[in-house]
Each structure stands twice: as C-alpha cells, then as structure tokens.
Design a protein around this motif. Sequence first.
Motif, short mmCIF file in Angstrom:
data_model
loop_
_atom_site.label_atom_id
_atom_site.label_comp_id
_atom_site.label_asym_id
_atom_site.label_seq_id
_atom_site.Cartn_x
_atom_site.Cartn_y
_atom_site.Cartn_z
N THR A 140 0.82 -1.21 0.00
CA THR A 140 0.00 0.00 0.00
C THR A 140 0.86 1.26 0.00
O THR A 140 0.54 2.26 -0.67
N GLU A 141 1.97 1.25 0.74
CA GLU A 141 2.81 2.44 0.88
C GLU A 141 3.41 2.88 -0.45
O GLU A 141 3.51 4.08 -0.74
N SER A 142 3.83 1.93 -1.28
CA SER A 142 4.44 2.28 -2.57
C SER A 142 3.43 2.32 -3.70
O SER A 142 3.72 2.86 -4.78
N GLY A 143 2.25 1.72 -3.47
CA GLY A 143 1.24 1.67 -4.51
C GLY A 143 1.53 0.64 -5.59
O GLY A 143 0.92 0.66 -6.67
N LEU A 144 2.46 -0.29 -5.31
CA LEU A 144 2.82 -1.31 -6.29
C LEU A 144 2.11 -2.63 -5.98
O LEU A 144 1.84 -2.96 -4.82
N GLU A 145 1.85 -3.37 -7.03
CA GLU A 145 1.20 -4.67 -6.89
C GLU A 145 1.74 -5.62 -7.95
O GLU A 145 2.13 -5.19 -9.04
N ALA A 146 1.79 -6.91 -7.61
CA ALA A 146 2.27 -7.91 -8.55
C ALA A 146 1.26 -9.05 -8.66
O ALA A 146 0.58 -9.38 -7.69
N GLU A 147 1.18 -9.63 -9.83
CA GLU A 147 0.42 -10.85 -10.07
C GLU A 147 1.37 -11.87 -10.69
O GLU A 147 1.91 -11.62 -11.77
N ILE A 148 1.58 -12.97 -9.99
CA ILE A 148 2.52 -13.99 -10.43
C ILE A 148 1.76 -15.29 -10.64
O ILE A 148 1.16 -15.83 -9.70
N CYS A 149 1.76 -15.79 -11.87
CA CYS A 149 1.01 -17.01 -12.21
C CYS A 149 1.96 -18.20 -12.30
O CYS A 149 2.95 -18.17 -13.02
N TYR A 150 1.65 -19.25 -11.53
CA TYR A 150 2.36 -20.52 -11.60
C TYR A 150 1.56 -21.43 -12.54
O TYR A 150 0.36 -21.65 -12.31
N TYR A 151 2.19 -21.99 -13.56
CA TYR A 151 1.42 -22.77 -14.52
C TYR A 151 2.31 -23.79 -15.23
O TYR A 151 3.54 -23.75 -15.14
N ARG A 152 1.65 -24.70 -15.95
CA ARG A 152 2.36 -25.69 -16.77
C ARG A 152 2.42 -25.16 -18.20
O ARG A 152 1.40 -24.85 -18.80
#
Length: 391
Positions: A217-229
């Motif tokens: 929240t403090e930096s306003g950054l977000e990540a989405e990391i997908c684990y997949y085959r």
Amino acid sequence: METETVWRVVLTPPLALEGGLAEEMRPPNMVQQVLSLFRNIRPGSDLAQFQLPPLFNIPKSQLQCYGEGVYCIGEDNYLSRCARGETSQERFASVVAWSISTTRPAIFGLAPFNPILGETHHVSRGNLNVLLEQVSHHPPVSAFHATDSEENIELVWSQHSVPKFYGTSVEAVIHGKRQLWLKSHNEKYEMNAPNLVIRILPKPCMEWSGTVRIKCTESGLEAEICYYRGNSFWGFGGNPRCIKGKIFNTSTQKLVYEISGHWDKNVSLKDVENGEVQVLYDAKKAISKIETPVLNNAKGLSETESAIVWGEVSEAIMNKDWERAREAKRKIEETQRALSRERKEKEQLVWMPKHFSVSQTKESQWECSPLNESVPQAPIFVPVPPSPIPD
C-alpha cells in the motif's frame, strides 16, 4: 533427585533444488502405491482429516516445511535483499523474488506429517529467528512469526491448506496471507501462496499452481505472479514449473515490469519502459546447497518442538522400519484424541495458543498475531557458510 528428560531430536535434510531429502526419500513404484491409496476415496472428498500411513510421509512436520521455506536458503539471501533496495521499485522486486524463493520442490506421493495442536517449531539462522505454532487442528491452521534484527524485517502469517481429491489429481488450496514488514522503510507487503497440485494421471507429478498476488500500500505497487504448466498437450509434456507475471502501479494501472521464467531455474524481470532485462531470481543460488538444521542447545528445547514430537516416527521412516513408524505415529494420534476428549469434558472448547492470539474473520480466513514483538534465538539453528573471499 530429578531425572533429566532425554529428547529424541531428529532433524532431516530440507527439501532443496538438488539433493537433500528428495534424493534420499524418492521411492520406487510410488505411482501404483498412490493409486491404491486413493482407490476407495470419492472424487470431491475433502482430505483435510485423511490419515496417511507412514509409507507416504516424509520424515518432517508441515511446520518444518513452512519454516524451511524461509530459514533454509542457499548462497543468495533474497530476504536480506528486500531491505537493501534503494528505491521502492527495487525493494518490491526483491520481495517478489523472495516470495518465489519460498517455493520448494515437493516429492510425488509423499507428504509431511499433519502438525498436532500446540506443536511448535523454533529455528534460527544468523540474525533471523523463526517461530511457528499449530494454533488449530480442524482446520489445520499454522501461525508463523519471524524477525531479523539486523535487517529490521518482520514476517507474520497464518495459513491452512484444504486438500481435495478430483479422481486423477489432488489439489491443496492454501488459505491465508503472508505479511512482510520492511520496518526501516515503513513498508508492509501482503501476499498469498500458490496451491499444490498432485497429478496422478496421465503423468504423475507435483506442481505449484495458481496466482500469487503481492501488494504494498505504501508504494502503490502490486504484482500478479502465475504458476502454470507451459506447452502441455492433454497433460503430457510441458514444464510444470513456469512463472509469468507483472508488477504495476495500482493508482495509474501503469505496467512497470514483466516477469517470466521457471521457479526451479531462472526468472527474468523486464523493465517495460526501457526494455532492459535482468535476472530477478536464480533458483540454483537460492534453494540448492542448503544446510540441514542442527541442535545447539538441548536445554532450550520445548517438548512441543516438531523435531521432538515426530522424532521417533521420522527416525523409523529414515531407517525404513515401517512397523515401528506405524506404532509411533499411532501413539501420537491416540494421545491427541485423548487430550481432545479431556478438553471437551472440561468444556475447554477454545484452544489457547502459547505464542499467538487468534481470531477467525471468515470461514477460510484466520488472523494470527504474535504475542511478542520479536522472536528469540532458537536452540536449533541453520549453519551459515562463511562469505566467499572476494578476488
């Protein structure tokens, strides 16, 4: 004259990228054995209370596996990197790399022991002190607290898995959130964990799956990391250890970095603005050549320590003495059932953990707060190899 209690403390190699416990425990003909294990289980069944025979156990508790993901590291300490980044973007990328580093190879057909209620696990590595406690048995909720006085880092999380059988696979959905504080920068990161999938057919394997979301929240950054085959055809072929994702600014939705690679090899970070690509994560440096924890001070041990609770069972499994392993495990289970009956008779319906306060916000959400600000040094520690001498 008091008699000093002698504990059987069994500490086994961690799950690592190369060698370690997987190399020692990988069993032959496991596919046929797993098929026979699930023969009478109906698809859709919740396996949370399913009791595995010792033949299907690795010689360590689930608490130890959770802890090893943080304190058992190779030559590159990604957790320390998190606090050393000069900018919020650098620190955020390091947190993503650290989150990936907690992903460890599993052994097909084998699972850790389900922790007993009140079981604890306490280990140190350098200035990092880690403490876990099993705060609920149904569902099996584990609470985690770690502090690093040198880097001014604190970790708190609670999680529990809900494994279900789907005929040709088992998926353990991991509920709960992980919190990481970089106190020197006043930044708090929240994230979840990938799910574990055991595929029996068409090709047996263990793989991590799903999307991990990391937010600050403090930096306003977000990540989405997908684990997949990747690149599979009807479940055949393909690499089950692929990762792809992105880091973006939540206020503007502007894409900052693209992430791709394999969590058991290398993961790359591409700067969207200038096109530069760098190595975000190197699995060989992070989760190979990992040291096994050792006992430093037997007097400081708690009788609820995982390495004591499961000591005899683990020792028997390592020696492939299955009759002794079954008997030792049966004694633990019977003792727990007796203690549960005793609590009900005394109308002690709520279990009070020793190291955490616990509240349940939703059916699948548990909040566990440490009772102490910092974790003390542990009687069990992981040896820290000497730093390499620069050329």
